[in-house]
Scaffold this motif. Structure first.
Motif, PDB file in Angstrom:
ATOM      1  N   ALA A 104      -0.020   6.136  -6.947  1.00 27.28           N
ATOM      2  CA  ALA A 104       0.315   5.629  -5.620  1.00 27.28           C
ATOM      3  C   ALA A 104       1.774   5.947  -5.284  1.00 27.28           C
ATOM      4  O   ALA A 104       2.106   6.260  -4.133  1.00 27.28           O
ATOM      5  N   CYS A 105       2.642   5.888  -6.289  1.00 29.18           N
ATOM      6  CA  CYS A 105       4.044   6.272  -6.093  1.00 29.18           C
ATOM      7  C   CYS A 105       4.132   7.752  -5.736  1.00 29.18           C
ATOM      8  O   CYS A 105       4.964   8.166  -4.912  1.00 29.18           O
ATOM      9  N   ALA A 106       3.286   8.570  -6.374  1.00 21.38           N
ATOM     10  CA  ALA A 106       3.238   9.999  -6.057  1.00 21.38           C
ATOM     11  C   ALA A 106       2.762  10.213  -4.622  1.00 21.38           C
ATOM     12  O   ALA A 106       3.223  11.130  -3.931  1.00 21.38           O
ATOM     13  N   GLN A 107       1.851   9.354  -4.168  1.00 24.33           N
ATOM     14  CA  GLN A 107       1.389   9.428  -2.776  1.00 24.33           C
ATOM     15  C   GLN A 107       2.553   9.167  -1.825  1.00 24.33           C
ATOM     16  O   GLN A 107       2.669   9.836  -0.787  1.00 24.33           O
ATOM     17  N   ASP A 108       3.431   8.236  -2.177  1.00 23.03           N
ATOM     18  CA  ASP A 108       4.616   7.973  -1.348  1.00 23.03           C
ATOM     19  C   ASP A 108       5.463   9.222  -1.201  1.00 23.03           C
ATOM     20  O   ASP A 108       6.099   9.435  -0.164  1.00 23.03           O
ATOM     21  N   ALA A 109       5.459  10.040  -2.262  1.00 21.25           N
ATOM     22  CA  ALA A 109       6.271  11.264  -2.257  1.00 21.25           C
ATOM     23  C   ALA A 109       5.504  12.462  -1.705  1.00 21.25           C
ATOM     24  O   ALA A 109       6.020  13.587  -1.702  1.00 21.25           O
ATOM     25  N   GLY A 110       4.262  12.242  -1.269  1.00 22.26           N
ATOM     26  CA  GLY A 110       3.453  13.329  -0.725  1.00 22.26           C
ATOM     27  C   GLY A 110       2.911  14.266  -1.787  1.00 22.26           C
ATOM     28  O   GLY A 110       2.585  15.421  -1.501  1.00 22.26           O
ATOM     29  N   ALA A 113       0.848  -1.198   0.000  1.00 23.71           N
ATOM     30  CA  ALA A 113       0.000   0.000   0.000  1.00 23.71           C
ATOM     31  C   ALA A 113       0.882   1.245   0.000  1.00 23.71           C
ATOM     32  O   ALA A 113       1.971   1.253   0.577  1.00 23.71           O
ATOM     33  N   PRO A 114       0.430   2.300  -0.655  1.00 21.54           N
ATOM     34  CA  PRO A 114       1.193   3.550  -0.639  1.00 21.54           C
ATOM     35  C   PRO A 114       1.185   4.175   0.752  1.00 21.54           C
ATOM     36  O   PRO A 114       0.333   3.864   1.588  1.00 21.54           O
ATOM     37  N   SER A 115       2.103   5.052   0.980  1.00 21.23           N
ATOM     38  CA  SER A 115       2.215   5.721   2.272  1.00 21.23           C
ATOM     39  C   SER A 115       0.922   6.428   2.653  1.00 21.23           C
ATOM     40  O   SER A 115       0.324   7.134   1.839  1.00 21.23           O
ATOM     41  N   GLY A 116       0.465   6.190   3.878  1.00 18.84           N
ATOM     42  CA  GLY A 116      -0.721   6.890   4.378  1.00 18.84           C
ATOM     43  C   GLY A 116      -2.050   6.334   3.926  1.00 18.84           C
ATOM     44  O   GLY A 116      -3.102   6.912   4.243  1.00 18.84           O
ATOM     45  N   ALA A 117      -2.049   5.215   3.194  1.00 14.06           N
ATOM     46  CA  ALA A 117      -3.311   4.623   2.741  1.00 14.06           C
ATOM     47  C   ALA A 117      -4.154   4.225   3.947  1.00 14.06           C
ATOM     48  O   ALA A 117      -3.626   3.783   4.973  1.00 14.06           O
ATOM     49  N   GLN A 118      -5.467   4.394   3.811  1.00 15.99           N
ATOM     50  CA  GLN A 118      -6.370   4.120   4.924  1.00 15.99           C
ATOM     51  C   GLN A 118      -7.540   3.243   4.476  1.00 15.99           C
ATOM     52  O   GLN A 118      -7.580   2.750   3.358  1.00 15.99           O
ATOM     53  N   GLY A 119      -8.499   3.079   5.369  1.00 14.33           N
ATOM     54  CA  GLY A 119      -9.720   2.345   5.053  1.00 14.33           C
ATOM     55  C   GLY A 119      -9.529   0.845   5.099  1.00 14.33           C
ATOM     56  O   GLY A 119      -8.458   0.335   5.453  1.00 14.33           O
ATOM     57  N   LYS A 120     -10.575   0.135   4.718  1.00 12.49           N
ATOM     58  CA  LYS A 120     -10.535  -1.321   4.720  1.00 12.49           C
ATOM     59  C   LYS A 120      -9.429  -1.825   3.811  1.00 12.49           C
ATOM     60  O   LYS A 120      -9.339  -1.456   2.641  1.00 12.49           O
ATOM     61  N   ARG A 124      10.748   7.104 -10.103  1.00 16.35           N
ATOM     62  CA  ARG A 124      10.947   6.322 -11.333  1.00 16.35           C
ATOM     63  C   ARG A 124      11.081   4.830 -11.037  1.00 16.35           C
ATOM     64  O   ARG A 124      10.516   3.995 -11.744  1.00 16.35           O
ATOM     65  N   THR A 125      11.812   4.504 -10.000  1.00 15.70           N
ATOM     66  CA  THR A 125      11.966   3.094  -9.625  1.00 15.70           C
ATOM     67  C   THR A 125      10.623   2.494  -9.223  1.00 15.70           C
ATOM     68  O   THR A 125      10.285   1.368  -9.595  1.00 15.70           O
ATOM     69  N   CYS A 126       9.837   3.257  -8.470  1.00 16.17           N
ATOM     70  CA  CYS A 126       8.512   2.798  -8.028  1.00 16.17           C
ATOM     71  C   CYS A 126       7.608   2.525  -9.227  1.00 16.17           C
ATOM     72  O   CYS A 126       6.891   1.522  -9.267  1.00 16.17           O
ATOM     73  N   VAL A 127       7.676   3.408 -10.225  1.00 14.10           N
ATOM     74  CA  VAL A 127       6.854   3.239 -11.434  1.00 14.10           C
ATOM     75  C   VAL A 127       7.343   2.055 -12.250  1.00 14.10           C
ATOM     76  O   VAL A 127       6.554   1.197 -12.678  1.00 14.10           O
ATOM     77  N   GLU A 128       8.646   1.989 -12.486  1.00 22.54           N
ATOM     78  CA  GLU A 128       9.214   0.929 -13.319  1.00 22.54           C
ATOM     79  C   GLU A 128       9.023  -0.457 -12.705  1.00 22.54           C
ATOM     80  O   GLU A 128       8.768  -1.435 -13.418  1.00 22.54           O
ATOM     81  N   ASP A 129       9.128  -0.532 -11.385  1.00 22.11           N
ATOM     82  CA  ASP A 129       8.984  -1.821 -10.702  1.00 22.11           C
ATOM     83  C   ASP A 129       7.533  -2.214 -10.471  1.00 22.11           C
ATOM     84  O   ASP A 129       7.253  -3.347 -10.071  1.00 22.11           O
ATOM     85  N   GLY A 130       6.610  -1.272 -10.713  1.00 28.78           N
ATOM     86  CA  GLY A 130       5.209  -1.570 -10.428  1.00 28.78           C
ATOM     87  C   GLY A 130       5.006  -1.892  -8.958  1.00 28.78           C
ATOM     88  O   GLY A 130       4.280  -2.826  -8.596  1.00 28.78           O
TER      89      GLY A 130
END
Length: 258
Positions: free
Chosen positions: A151-157, A70-77, A200-206
């Protein structure tokens, strides 16, 4: 002028008026048929998408076999929601979106400024859920790739800014442009500080592919009719034809004062 001539002119005017009314009626009927045909086409496409999606999923299943990150800060079920806004906001909007979905872009264009205003004021919290409906219906992997990149962008805020850039630069529904990492990197350059080696690594690695797949599975199991699905107090306000940004703002402000 004789009575006979007057009568003749009156009759001619009546015939002309009758002909014009006949033409208007025919035009109204033609428009109704066109609208009806458009609705059938939309429903037909939805049915096709449903059938294809139900019988596809090979790529999704292989990606789902990997770890769900899950990306950083993801919430909910199951941590499937990306939150935007203050945690203590009294009103919550739940949005299910596909970055390849034209209707989602239309929703964003109409409501974006209102949502930004309300979240920045601390009156509204938006929970975004990302799905891959168009990939399943039309083929390709742009929905998945764009969602992973978001989601990678979420990791970066920087989720909100990149989310908006993706919709602002959405390709034609049939164009799988978002499946290209280079395209996603190019769009990331429009967000200050996002285009980094880590991104870029997050995107390339999926990195978040399996998480996106799990989110899409939750969408399918939720029995929703399509994207966007926009839920406020349990109701899909996107299906409410009377809803406007102004009306929604009033609803949120009322909830904020309660």
């Amino acid at each position: 002028m004789s009575d006979k001539n007057r009568e003749g002119k009156r009759t001619a005017r009546e015939r002309l008026a009758a002909e014009r009314e006949k033409q208007k009626t025919a035009e109204r009927r033609r428009r109704t048929l066109i609208v009806g045909a458009s609705v059938v086409c939309v429903l037909g496409l939805a049915a096709v998408i449903g059938v294809v999606a139900a019988n596809s999923g090979g790529d999704d299943e292989s990606k789902a076999s990997g770890p769900v990150v899950a990306p950083s800060g993801a919430q909910g079920k199951d941590g499937l929601a990306i939150p935007v806004g203050k945690e203590d906001a009294k009103a919550t909007l739940t949005v299910w979106e596909d970055f390849r979905c034209p209707a989602c872009k239309s929703f964003e264009e109409t409501y974006r400024s209102t949502l930004n205003e309300l979240t920045e004021a601390g009156k509204l919290k938006v929970e975004y859920h990302l799905v891959t409906l168009i990939d399943g219906g039309l083929g390709g992997s742009g929905s998945l790739s764009a969602a992973n990149a978001a989601a990678c962008a979420q990791d970066a805020g920087k989720f909100t800014a990149y989310h908006d850039v993706l919709f602002e630069n959405q390709p034609m529904e049939s164009d799988d442009a978002f499946s290209s990492d280079d395209k996603l990197f190019d769009l990331a350059s429009k967000v200050d500080g996002l285009d980094t080696p880590e991104f870029r690594t997050c995107v390339e690695d999926g990195t978040h592919d399996s998480w996106v797949v799990k989110s899409n599975e939750a969408f399918q199991k939720g029995g929703f009719s399509g994207t966007p699905t926009v839920l406020f107090e349990g109701q899909n306000i996107y299906q409410d034809r009377s809803m406007t940004p102004e009306k929604f703002k009033e609803m949120v402000e009322k909830a904020d004062k309660s």
